[in-house]
Design a protein around this motif. Structure first.
Motif, mmCIF file in Angstrom:
data_model
loop_
_atom_site.group_PDB
_atom_site.id
_atom_site.type_symbol
_atom_site.label_atom_id
_atom_site.label_comp_id
_atom_site.label_asym_id
_atom_site.label_seq_id
_atom_site.Cartn_x
_atom_site.Cartn_y
_atom_site.Cartn_z
ATOM 1 N N PRO A 1 43.361 -35.618 -25.738
ATOM 2 C CA PRO A 1 44.254 -35.692 -24.495
ATOM 3 C C PRO A 1 45.573 -35.554 -24.784
ATOM 4 C CG PRO A 1 42.642 -37.411 -24.779
ATOM 5 C CD PRO A 1 42.576 -36.945 -26.105
ATOM 6 N N CYS A 2 46.323 -35.022 -23.790
ATOM 7 C CA CYS A 2 47.614 -34.725 -23.995
ATOM 8 C C CYS A 2 48.560 -35.201 -23.006
ATOM 9 C CB CYS A 2 47.799 -33.105 -24.325
ATOM 10 S SG CYS A 2 49.577 -32.518 -24.398
ATOM 11 N N PRO A 3 49.648 -35.877 -23.014
ATOM 12 C CA PRO A 3 50.328 -36.396 -21.780
ATOM 13 C C PRO A 3 51.091 -35.201 -21.167
ATOM 14 C CG PRO A 3 51.335 -37.106 -23.874
ATOM 15 C CD PRO A 3 50.136 -36.355 -24.271
ATOM 16 N N ARG A 4 51.555 -34.176 -21.980
ATOM 17 C CA ARG A 4 52.258 -33.401 -21.159
ATOM 18 C C ARG A 4 51.796 -31.737 -21.260
ATOM 19 N NH1 ARG A 4 57.254 -34.970 -19.729
ATOM 20 N NH2 ARG A 4 57.379 -33.122 -18.448
ATOM 21 N N PRO A 5 50.396 -31.441 -20.867
ATOM 22 C CA PRO A 5 50.012 -30.337 -21.245
ATOM 23 C C PRO A 5 50.792 -29.044 -20.721
ATOM 24 C CG PRO A 5 48.624 -31.357 -19.341
ATOM 25 C CD PRO A 5 49.767 -32.295 -20.066
ATOM 26 N N GLU A 6 51.729 -29.229 -19.672
ATOM 27 C CA GLU A 6 52.627 -28.211 -19.171
ATOM 28 C C GLU A 6 53.620 -27.881 -20.370
ATOM 29 O OE1 GLU A 6 54.761 -31.815 -17.823
ATOM 30 O OE2 GLU A 6 52.582 -31.358 -18.228
ATOM 31 N N LEU A 7 53.645 -28.523 -21.376
ATOM 32 C CA LEU A 7 54.815 -28.181 -22.202
ATOM 33 C C LEU A 7 54.305 -27.990 -23.520
ATOM 34 C CD1 LEU A 7 57.129 -31.297 -21.365
ATOM 35 C CD2 LEU A 7 57.337 -28.883 -20.596
ATOM 36 N N ILE A 8 53.030 -28.088 -23.856
ATOM 37 C CA ILE A 8 52.704 -27.650 -25.464
ATOM 38 C C ILE A 8 51.290 -27.219 -24.930
ATOM 39 C CG2 ILE A 8 51.777 -29.987 -25.595
ATOM 40 C CD1 ILE A 8 52.665 -29.470 -28.670
ATOM 41 N N LYS A 9 50.915 -26.103 -25.763
ATOM 42 C CA LYS A 9 49.531 -25.515 -25.792
ATOM 43 C C LYS A 9 48.561 -26.360 -26.711
ATOM 44 C CE LYS A 9 50.484 -22.060 -23.016
ATOM 45 N NZ LYS A 9 51.620 -22.767 -22.328
ATOM 46 N N GLY A 10 47.326 -26.119 -26.335
ATOM 47 C CA GLY A 10 46.404 -26.762 -27.595
ATOM 48 C C GLY A 10 46.614 -25.858 -28.590
ATOM 49 N N LEU A 11 46.619 -24.503 -28.281
ATOM 50 C CA LEU A 11 46.575 -23.298 -29.379
ATOM 51 C C LEU A 11 47.203 -22.212 -28.786
ATOM 52 C CD1 LEU A 11 45.970 -22.185 -32.207
ATOM 53 C CD2 LEU A 11 43.706 -21.534 -31.372
ATOM 54 N N ARG A 12 48.254 -21.759 -29.340
ATOM 55 C CA ARG A 12 49.141 -20.682 -28.695
ATOM 56 C C ARG A 12 48.490 -19.244 -28.824
ATOM 57 N NH1 ARG A 12 53.619 -21.403 -32.977
ATOM 58 N NH2 ARG A 12 51.897 -22.772 -33.799
ATOM 59 N N ALA A 13 48.831 -18.413 -27.799
ATOM 60 C CA ALA A 13 48.071 -17.398 -27.587
ATOM 61 C C ALA A 13 48.329 -16.473 -28.866
ATOM 62 C CB ALA A 13 48.696 -16.452 -26.369
ATOM 63 N N HIS A 14 47.019 -15.717 -29.104
ATOM 64 C CA HIS A 14 47.003 -14.914 -30.207
ATOM 65 C C HIS A 14 45.602 -14.121 -30.285
ATOM 66 C CE1 HIS A 14 44.181 -18.304 -30.928
ATOM 67 N NE2 HIS A 14 43.710 -17.750 -32.029
ATOM 68 N N THR A 15 45.542 -12.945 -31.194
ATOM 69 C CA THR A 15 44.429 -12.339 -31.323
ATOM 70 C C THR A 15 43.840 -12.795 -32.686
ATOM 71 O OG1 THR A 15 45.253 -10.570 -32.468
ATOM 72 C CG2 THR A 15 45.060 -10.250 -30.345
ATOM 73 N N ASP A 16 42.461 -12.618 -32.858
ATOM 74 C CA ASP A 16 42.057 -13.173 -34.195
ATOM 75 C C ASP A 16 41.971 -12.056 -35.221
ATOM 76 O OD1 ASP A 16 41.383 -15.877 -33.629
ATOM 77 O OD2 ASP A 16 39.441 -15.293 -32.736
ATOM 78 N N ALA A 17 42.465 -12.399 -36.325
ATOM 79 C CA ALA A 17 42.664 -11.240 -37.499
ATOM 80 C C ALA A 17 41.384 -10.636 -38.052
ATOM 81 C CB ALA A 17 43.380 -11.821 -38.540
ATOM 82 N N GLY A 18 40.314 -11.369 -37.921
ATOM 83 C CA GLY A 18 39.026 -11.047 -38.659
ATOM 84 C C GLY A 18 38.285 -10.150 -37.965
ATOM 85 N N GLY A 19 37.026 -10.386 -38.111
ATOM 86 C CA GLY A 19 35.839 -9.429 -37.821
ATOM 87 C C GLY A 19 35.208 -9.888 -36.201
ATOM 88 N N ILE A 20 34.230 -10.605 -36.795
ATOM 89 C CA ILE A 20 33.525 -11.184 -35.401
ATOM 90 C C ILE A 20 33.554 -12.844 -35.604
ATOM 91 C CG2 ILE A 20 31.016 -10.953 -36.465
ATOM 92 C CD1 ILE A 20 30.144 -10.178 -33.760
ATOM 93 N N ILE A 21 34.067 -13.449 -34.235
ATOM 94 C CA ILE A 21 34.129 -14.683 -34.297
ATOM 95 C C ILE A 21 33.105 -15.390 -33.518
ATOM 96 C CG2 ILE A 21 35.775 -16.691 -34.016
ATOM 97 C CD1 ILE A 21 36.860 -13.220 -34.534
ATOM 98 N N LEU A 22 32.592 -16.653 -33.911
ATOM 99 C CA LEU A 22 31.367 -17.031 -33.396
ATOM 100 C C LEU A 22 31.865 -18.618 -33.024
ATOM 101 C CD1 LEU A 22 29.985 -15.514 -36.001
ATOM 102 C CD2 LEU A 22 28.107 -15.875 -34.368
#
Length: 320
Positions: free
Chosen positions: A164-185
């Motif tokens: 749980p995060c007290p200020r979710p508007e100020l910090i992402k759980g994980l910032r936006a990105h694409t995955d470098a590899g092959g297929i992700i499960l």
């Protein structure tokens, strides 16, 4: 907005196969993400993995996370944080060799469950790659072979908890990105949501669905398919309530695998003047570049690999 694609793998293997394969093709071409159900992995095993992962977090990682938050003063931040993720993680390596026995905090029943789960996911990844080959018009096994390198694929798991995060508007759980590899499960929490993907300029929730596995396309599949299937930006939104579990397994090329667009797909596109638009490179070189640029657009990464092509001396793509 059309519904998030959910593929029933029992149908892929039985009646209604044609429509299911078409749904899979559409998901790969237009979403870069889909969920699979009836995938053959035991629900009992998935429940054990989830229970053990949550117990492991409580026992070994929760206190560390709280100390990290306190040390950085994150409970009282007032402005947006762009260089940190609100997540607690550890990594498991399965292929080419496992590091399960080297991780001190993993109890035996957890190690056993994760080993069995990883073996099932590896089979599922290879099965899905063959369905992708079929939809792309590539020979069966082409993608697995493209990932192989000299020692086989690399396969590993990132186990994450998003407290749980007290200020979710100020910090992402994980910032936006694409995955470098092959297929992700991904085996994600079915009660606490947070995963979103970018589609047509909008952030869309990836719905939590019990006992499903979320699949997404990585950068390497974009290159091999010459852009027919694209990796997609995604992120995790922090939540004020609940601890979200996320177990993401990455079926990637071997470190020395040479990645390039499938000649059959380049030829097919030749009539449309698409030709080859992606570089040819060694996967390990791409990963070195990605390490510093993960949270930036992928296109400059592909351009940088293109610039490295001559020194690699890999020559032009062979046409048959």
């Amino acid at each position: 907005m059309e519904a998030f694609p959910v593929i029933n793998m029992e149908i892929l293997n039985g009646e209604g196969r044609e429509a299911a394969m078409e749904k899979l093709r559409n998901a790969c071409e237009n979403w870069g993400f889909f969920e699979v159900v009836n995938h053959g992995i035991s629900h009992e095993l998935m429940d054990s993995v989830e229970r053990l992962t949550k117990e492991h977090y409580k026992k070994f990682m929760e206190q560390r996370f709280k100390e990290m938050v306190a040390s950085k003063g994150l409970e009282v931040v007032q402005s947006e944080i762009n260089d940190l993720d609100w997540e607690s993680t550890f990594f498991l390596r399965h292929l080419p060799s496992s590091n399960l026995s080297e991780l001190p905090d993993l109890e035996d029943d957890y190690k056993k469950a994760m080993k069995e789960f990883a073996e099932d996911l590896e089979k599922l990844a290879e099965q899905l790659l063959d369905y992708l080959c079929e939809n792309l018009g590539l020979e069966k096994g082409y993608l697995k072979k493209a990932f192989y390198g000299s020692k086989g694929p690399t396969f590993g798991t990132k186990v994450s908890n998003y407290p749980p995060c007290p200020r979710p508007e100020l910090i992402k759980g994980l910032r936006a990105h694409t995955d470098a590899g092959g297929i992700i499960l991904l085996f994600q929490d079915d009660k606490v949501s947070g995963l979103q993907l970018l589609k047509d300029g909008q952030w869309i929730d990836v719905p939590p669905l019990k006992h499903s596995i979320v699949i997404n396309i990585g950068d390497q599949l974009e290159v091999i398919t010459n852009g027919k299937y694209k990796s997609v930006m995604h992120r995790v939104i922090a939540q004020t309530d609940g601890n979200r579990m996320s177990i993401a397994s990455f079926y990637n090329p071997g470190s020395d695998a040479v990645i390039y667009p499938a000649p059959a797909l380049v030829e097919k596109e030749a009539d449309h003047e698409q030709k080859q638009v992606y570089p040819k490179f060694v996967f390990e070189d791409y990963m070195k570049l990605y390490a510093g640029l993960k949270f930036q657009a992928k296109e400059p990464r592909f351009e940088a690999m293109k610039a490295m092509e001559t020194p690699l001396n890999l020559g032009p793509i062979a046409t048959v």
